[in-house]
Design an enzyme around this catalytic site. Sequence first.
Site, mmCIF file in Angstrom:
data_model
loop_
_atom_site.group_PDB
_atom_site.id
_atom_site.type_symbol
_atom_site.label_atom_id
_atom_site.label_comp_id
_atom_site.label_asym_id
_atom_site.label_seq_id
_atom_site.Cartn_x
_atom_site.Cartn_y
_atom_site.Cartn_z
ATOM 1 N N ASN A 126 2.836 2.071 -12.787
ATOM 2 C CA ASN A 126 1.484 2.300 -13.319
ATOM 3 C C ASN A 126 0.464 2.596 -12.219
ATOM 4 O O ASN A 126 -0.534 3.265 -12.471
ATOM 5 C CB ASN A 126 1.037 1.064 -14.115
ATOM 6 C CG ASN A 126 -0.455 1.067 -14.377
ATOM 7 O OD1 ASN A 126 -0.954 1.812 -15.222
ATOM 8 N ND2 ASN A 126 -1.203 0.259 -13.626
ATOM 9 N N TYR A 145 -3.822 15.635 -8.651
ATOM 10 C CA TYR A 145 -3.607 14.576 -9.648
ATOM 11 C C TYR A 145 -2.749 15.107 -10.802
ATOM 12 O O TYR A 145 -1.752 14.485 -11.191
ATOM 13 C CB TYR A 145 -4.956 14.074 -10.167
ATOM 14 C CG TYR A 145 -4.815 12.988 -11.208
ATOM 15 C CD1 TYR A 145 -4.573 11.664 -10.830
ATOM 16 C CD2 TYR A 145 -4.910 13.283 -12.568
ATOM 17 C CE1 TYR A 145 -4.428 10.672 -11.785
ATOM 18 C CE2 TYR A 145 -4.771 12.297 -13.521
ATOM 19 C CZ TYR A 145 -4.530 10.984 -13.121
ATOM 20 O OH TYR A 145 -4.384 10.001 -14.082
ATOM 21 N N LYS A 201 1.179 13.966 -11.846
ATOM 22 C CA LYS A 201 1.538 13.405 -13.150
ATOM 23 C C LYS A 201 2.565 14.298 -13.865
ATOM 24 O O LYS A 201 3.436 13.797 -14.575
ATOM 25 C CB LYS A 201 0.283 13.210 -13.996
ATOM 26 C CG LYS A 201 -0.683 12.170 -13.416
ATOM 27 C CD LYS A 201 -0.008 10.813 -13.259
ATOM 28 C CE LYS A 201 -0.966 9.714 -12.831
ATOM 29 N NZ LYS A 201 -0.344 8.393 -12.763
ATOM 30 N N ASP A 212 0.862 -1.192 0.000
ATOM 31 C CA ASP A 212 0.000 0.000 0.000
ATOM 32 C C ASP A 212 0.893 1.236 0.000
ATOM 33 O O ASP A 212 1.508 1.561 1.025
ATOM 34 C CB ASP A 212 -0.908 -0.020 1.230
ATOM 35 C CG ASP A 212 -1.820 1.200 1.270
ATOM 36 O OD1 ASP A 212 -1.688 2.094 0.395
ATOM 37 O OD2 ASP A 212 -2.657 1.259 2.191
HETATM 38 N N1 LIG Z 1 -8.105 5.352 -16.680
HETATM 39 C C1 LIG Z 1 -7.825 6.577 -17.112
HETATM 40 O O1 LIG Z 1 -8.694 7.271 -17.691
HETATM 41 C C2 LIG Z 1 -6.432 7.136 -16.965
HETATM 42 C C3 LIG Z 1 -6.100 8.293 -17.686
HETATM 43 C C4 LIG Z 1 -4.813 8.805 -17.568
HETATM 44 C C5 LIG Z 1 -3.882 8.185 -16.751
HETATM 45 N N2 LIG Z 1 -4.232 7.082 -16.055
HETATM 46 C C6 LIG Z 1 -3.219 6.476 -15.172
HETATM 47 O O2 LIG Z 1 -3.038 5.111 -15.497
HETATM 48 C C7 LIG Z 1 -2.701 4.370 -14.334
HETATM 49 C C8 LIG Z 1 -3.678 3.220 -14.177
HETATM 50 O O3 LIG Z 1 -4.973 3.780 -14.102
HETATM 51 P P1 LIG Z 1 -6.300 2.887 -14.095
HETATM 52 O O4 LIG Z 1 -7.401 3.764 -14.540
HETATM 53 O O5 LIG Z 1 -6.049 1.591 -14.766
HETATM 54 O O6 LIG Z 1 -6.467 2.669 -12.516
HETATM 55 P P2 LIG Z 1 -7.376 1.623 -11.683
HETATM 56 O O7 LIG Z 1 -8.192 0.779 -12.572
HETATM 57 O O8 LIG Z 1 -8.049 2.441 -10.649
HETATM 58 O O9 LIG Z 1 -6.224 0.715 -10.989
HETATM 59 C C9 LIG Z 1 -5.313 1.350 -10.146
HETATM 60 C C10 LIG Z 1 -4.190 0.401 -9.786
HETATM 61 O O10 LIG Z 1 -3.355 1.079 -8.824
HETATM 62 C C11 LIG Z 1 -3.345 0.328 -7.616
HETATM 63 N N3 LIG Z 1 -3.406 1.202 -6.443
HETATM 64 C C12 LIG Z 1 -4.401 2.044 -6.082
HETATM 65 N N4 LIG Z 1 -4.152 2.583 -4.884
HETATM 66 C C13 LIG Z 1 -2.965 2.054 -4.470
HETATM 67 C C14 LIG Z 1 -2.191 2.191 -3.302
HETATM 68 N N5 LIG Z 1 -2.580 2.945 -2.247
HETATM 69 N N6 LIG Z 1 -1.033 1.496 -3.204
HETATM 70 C C15 LIG Z 1 -0.634 0.710 -4.210
HETATM 71 N N7 LIG Z 1 -1.321 0.523 -5.341
HETATM 72 C C16 LIG Z 1 -2.488 1.182 -5.468
HETATM 73 C C17 LIG Z 1 -4.606 -0.521 -7.655
HETATM 74 O O11 LIG Z 1 -4.452 -1.651 -6.804
HETATM 75 P P3 LIG Z 1 -5.743 -2.272 -6.009
HETATM 76 O O12 LIG Z 1 -6.528 -3.069 -7.017
HETATM 77 O O13 LIG Z 1 -5.142 -3.114 -4.938
HETATM 78 O O14 LIG Z 1 -6.512 -1.105 -5.471
HETATM 79 C C18 LIG Z 1 -4.696 -0.865 -9.129
HETATM 80 O O15 LIG Z 1 -3.862 -1.951 -9.454
HETATM 81 C C19 LIG Z 1 -2.767 5.356 -13.161
HETATM 82 O O16 LIG Z 1 -1.486 5.825 -12.852
HETATM 83 C C20 LIG Z 1 -3.626 6.488 -13.718
HETATM 84 O O17 LIG Z 1 -3.361 7.724 -13.114
HETATM 85 C C21 LIG Z 1 -5.483 6.528 -16.140
#
Ligand SMILES: NC(=O)c1ccc[n+]([C@@H]2O[C@H](COP(=O)([O-])OP(=O)(O)OC[C@H]3O[C@@H](n4cnc5c(N)ncnc54)[C@H](OP(=O)(O)O)[C@@H]3O)[C@@H](O)[C@H]2O)c1
Length: 238
Positions: free
Chosen positions: A74, A144, A148, A46
């Site tokens: 990621n 956020y 980034k 975490d």
């Molecule tokens: N989706 C979008 O629209 C978008 C756009 C731009 C950038 N991004 C970036 O892409 C990356 C992945 O995004 P996503 O949308 O796929 O996210 P997501 O579906 O919410 O998954 C987030 C991941 O991060 C882990 N995580 C969350 N809180 C954590 C903590 N306290 N400690 C360690 N790990 C943690 C989660 O693990 P758990 O399952 O254990 O919670 C999960 O594996 C992120 O960096 C995000 O900022 C996403």
Amino acid sequence: MTNQPHILLTGASRGIGKSIHEALEAGAGRVIGHASRAKGNLVGADFAMPGAASDLWAQAMERLDGRVDVLVNNAGIFQANPLDGSDIAWLDSWEETMRINLTASAELCRLAVRHWQETGRPGRIVNVASRAAYRGDSPAHWHYAASKAGMVAMTKSIARGYGSDGILAFAVCPGFTMTGMADDYLASRGGPELLKDIPLGRVAETSEIADIVKFCALDAPPSMTGAVIDANGASFVR
Ligand SMILES: NC(=O)c1ccc[n+]([C@@H]2O[C@H](COP(=O)([O-])OP(=O)(O)OC[C@H]3O[C@@H](n4cnc5c(N)ncnc54)[C@H](OP(=O)(O)O)[C@@H]3O)[C@@H](O)[C@H]2O)c1
């Protein structure tokens, strides 16, 4: 790159990270995935907790026989932090986002760079940042966007600082990327109106972002180090 690259991937449990995990394994990598809590083969750490990143690094090194070739940062959170909350609530939210999105990534980058310096081996870092690094985000997401942007600046610093040691660094900046049920996902990002702002007419698929990360992690020519790759359907063109 070695025949079977050893890879540490954070945030592999769902969303973009799950797709990256699949893509890297299909690319013949030996991947240690991570999530906030241990699940199946995923290592739990975490990042809100001090020391979590270094514990994760130690566990990954153990599982990967003392060698990491590629680090993919990621894991990240996207949580609203309204200005009209209490002072302490706003500060807590700011610091939590910075710790999870930026500080933990920085700690892992530092450990990776030192590992490659000590062993004399080449290495690659891929940091998953966001369109928000350049474009900014909503009024409830200053933290956020700042986290980034910090990630992008850190990536460039690493690329410039250690390229001569064979250490390469890339950042990937997704725009909206569908990580759950379409309706739920769109609602969490402001509703269907957001599609009007994307010339491509849709948000990205996680597999598209995973393809870019895999390319940077395994195949991108070294001269690309320091590159920041956008994937946002032309919703922000720079
Ligand atoms: N989706 C979008 O629209 C978008 C756009 C731009 C950038 N991004 C970036 O892409 C990356 C992945 O995004 P996503 O949308 O796929 O996210 P997501 O579906 O919410 O998954 C987030 C991941 O991060 C882990 N995580 C969350 N809180 C954590 C903590 N306290 N400690 C360690 N790990 C943690 C989660 O693990 P758990 O399952 O254990 O919670 C999960 O594996 C992120 O960096 C995000 O900022 C996403």
